[in-house]
Design an enzyme around this catalytic site. Structure first.
Site, PDB file in Angstrom:
ATOM      1  N   THR A  12      38.456  17.227  13.456  1.00  0.00           N
ATOM      2  CA  THR A  12      38.688  16.788  12.011  1.00  0.00           C
ATOM      3  C   THR A  12      40.029  15.977  11.827  1.00  0.00           C
ATOM      4  O   THR A  12      39.726  14.698  11.307  1.00  0.00           O
ATOM      5  CB  THR A  12      38.743  18.007  10.975  1.00  0.00           C
ATOM      6  OG1 THR A  12      37.718  18.653  10.890  1.00  0.00           O
ATOM      7  CG2 THR A  12      39.232  17.539   9.917  1.00  0.00           C
ATOM      8  N   SER A  54      34.487  19.886  17.433  1.00  0.00           N
ATOM      9  CA  SER A  54      34.937  20.805  18.232  1.00  0.00           C
ATOM     10  C   SER A  54      33.601  21.994  18.403  1.00  0.00           C
ATOM     11  O   SER A  54      33.551  22.526  19.461  1.00  0.00           O
ATOM     12  CB  SER A  54      36.104  21.557  17.769  1.00  0.00           C
ATOM     13  OG  SER A  54      35.962  22.249  16.776  1.00  0.00           O
ATOM     14  N   THR A  85      39.110  22.171  14.721  1.00  0.00           N
ATOM     15  CA  THR A  85      39.754  23.583  14.495  1.00  0.00           C
ATOM     16  C   THR A  85      38.631  24.786  14.623  1.00  0.00           C
ATOM     17  O   THR A  85      39.035  25.892  14.875  1.00  0.00           O
ATOM     18  CB  THR A  85      40.386  23.858  13.121  1.00  0.00           C
ATOM     19  OG1 THR A  85      39.107  23.351  11.960  1.00  0.00           O
ATOM     20  CG2 THR A  85      41.421  22.839  12.833  1.00  0.00           C
ATOM     21  N   ASP A  86      37.199  24.249  14.542  1.00  0.00           N
ATOM     22  CA  ASP A  86      36.327  25.362  14.613  1.00  0.00           C
ATOM     23  C   ASP A  86      36.373  26.018  16.002  1.00  0.00           C
ATOM     24  O   ASP A  86      35.831  27.466  15.803  1.00  0.00           O
ATOM     25  CB  ASP A  86      34.970  24.848  14.350  1.00  0.00           C
ATOM     26  CG  ASP A  86      34.765  24.331  12.711  1.00  0.00           C
ATOM     27  OD1 ASP A  86      35.604  24.642  12.061  1.00  0.00           O
ATOM     28  OD2 ASP A  86      33.875  23.354  12.849  1.00  0.00           O
TER      29      ASP A  86
END
Length: 328
Positions: A12, A54, A85-86
């Site tokens: 992101t 990710s 972040t995932d």
């Protein structure tokens, strides 16, 4: 000034709206241009390793990041990895096992909003990541996010939108970033031995999330496709017997094939305790069953992948040996 290698992988933080949703398009140079003050903290060289959401990052990408650090380990004082972040917690845990006893910092960071936007957490997270990577006392794999420094083996994404997206599960944060400097809560000694780099992961690991009434027939698939199984059980841990003990017999068949089972819990905090209830003790009695105890799911999965690849004869020993406070 410290010399830091910036390894960009997408996420992101590097995304823009493509018309069909956010997708990573910003390069490492684009990201550095968003935070020019980083140049006052350290000298940076950058490499664009890949540029992915990710969701698409898995073992082969973890190995590529680890290999990049290994090849450049003697040249740089620290490393910053930007990442979506995932799956960042999986990558942070995997790198913790692939790169052990490292005396230099490998810092993962990202953002909940793109660096391209005005209202974003990206600039602070980037500045904090480079500041921490440049600190004399920093070492090992850590996640730096929203001012918190979290061990790579303890990080978990706990929020999907808020800037404070990551938490350290059942263990204190390493440090708090305050005005560009770390305020340490933990002061472990840096490793004095040579770093150990590993170059393989066994991806044939399956996570079986128990739900009430799940059929044991799932083992027909697991027996053929998996070398390792992580069972996300209920509460303190255990398997249901459903009046026929079929889960236990199928599990014994699975381990008899030389495969490894690890039991963890679906509960986020405080870990498993298989010896508490009869259903847990029956599971332990099956033999060849390891217990994750206080480990995060991300650490459990990636450590099992690493241990299976490192030494199939010593998987239990490797899994139960603590790495960066991952199990106790």
């Amino acid at each position: 000034m410290k010399r830091i290698l910036f390894i960009a992988t997408g996420g992101t933080i590097a995304s823009k709206n493509s018309g069909s949703g956010l997708t990573p398009v910003m390069t490492s140079d684009d990201l550095l241009a968003c935070v020019p003050e980083i140049a006052e903290t350290c000298r940076v060289d950058a490499v664009q390793l890949f540029n992915l959401d990710s969701t698409n990052i898995y073992a082969r990408h973890w190995l590529k990041i680890a290999n990049t650090v290994e090849r450049n380990y003697e040249t740089y004082d620290g490393f910053v990895v930007t990442h979506g972040t995932d799956t960042m917690a999986y990558t942070a845990a995997a790198l913790s096992y692939l790169m052990q006893d490292i005396a230099k910092p490998v810092v993962l960071t990202g953002a909940q909003k793109s660096a391209y936007l005005r209202d974003t957490d990206a600039r602070r997270n980037l500045a904090d990541a480079f500041a921490f990577a440049s600190d004399d006392d920093a070492f090992g794999v850590n996640v730096v996010f929203d001012g918190n420094v979290i061990l790579g083996t303890r990080a978990k994404k706990t929020r999907t939108r808020s800037f404070n997206a990551f938490a350290s599960i059942d263990y204190p944060d390493v440090a708090l970033m305050r005005d560009g400097k770390p305020f340490y809560y933990l002061t472990d000694a840096k490793p004095q031995t040579a770093p150990r780099f590993y170059r393989a992961m066994n991806e044939k690991v399956f996570v079986l999330k128990m739900i009430p009434g799940l059929s044991p027939n799932i083992f027909s698939y697991l027996n053929e496709e998996c070398d390792g199984l992580v069972i996300e059980s209920f509460g303190s841990g255990g398997l249901p017997d459903y009046d026929n003990d079929e889960f236990f017999s199928r599990l014994k068949e699975f381990t008899a094939r030389g495969k490894t089972v690890v039991c963890t819990t679906q509960v986020e905090r405080e870990g498993s305790a298989l010896d508490t209830y009869e259903v847990g003790r029956k599971l332990l009695a099956c033999g060849n069953v390891l217990e994750a105890r206080s480990m995060t799911l991300e650490a459990t999965v990636t450590k099992l992948m690493w241990a299976l690849a490192a030494d199939r004869e010593r998987v239990g020993e490797l899994f139960e040996s603590p790495v960066r406070h991952d199990i106790f």
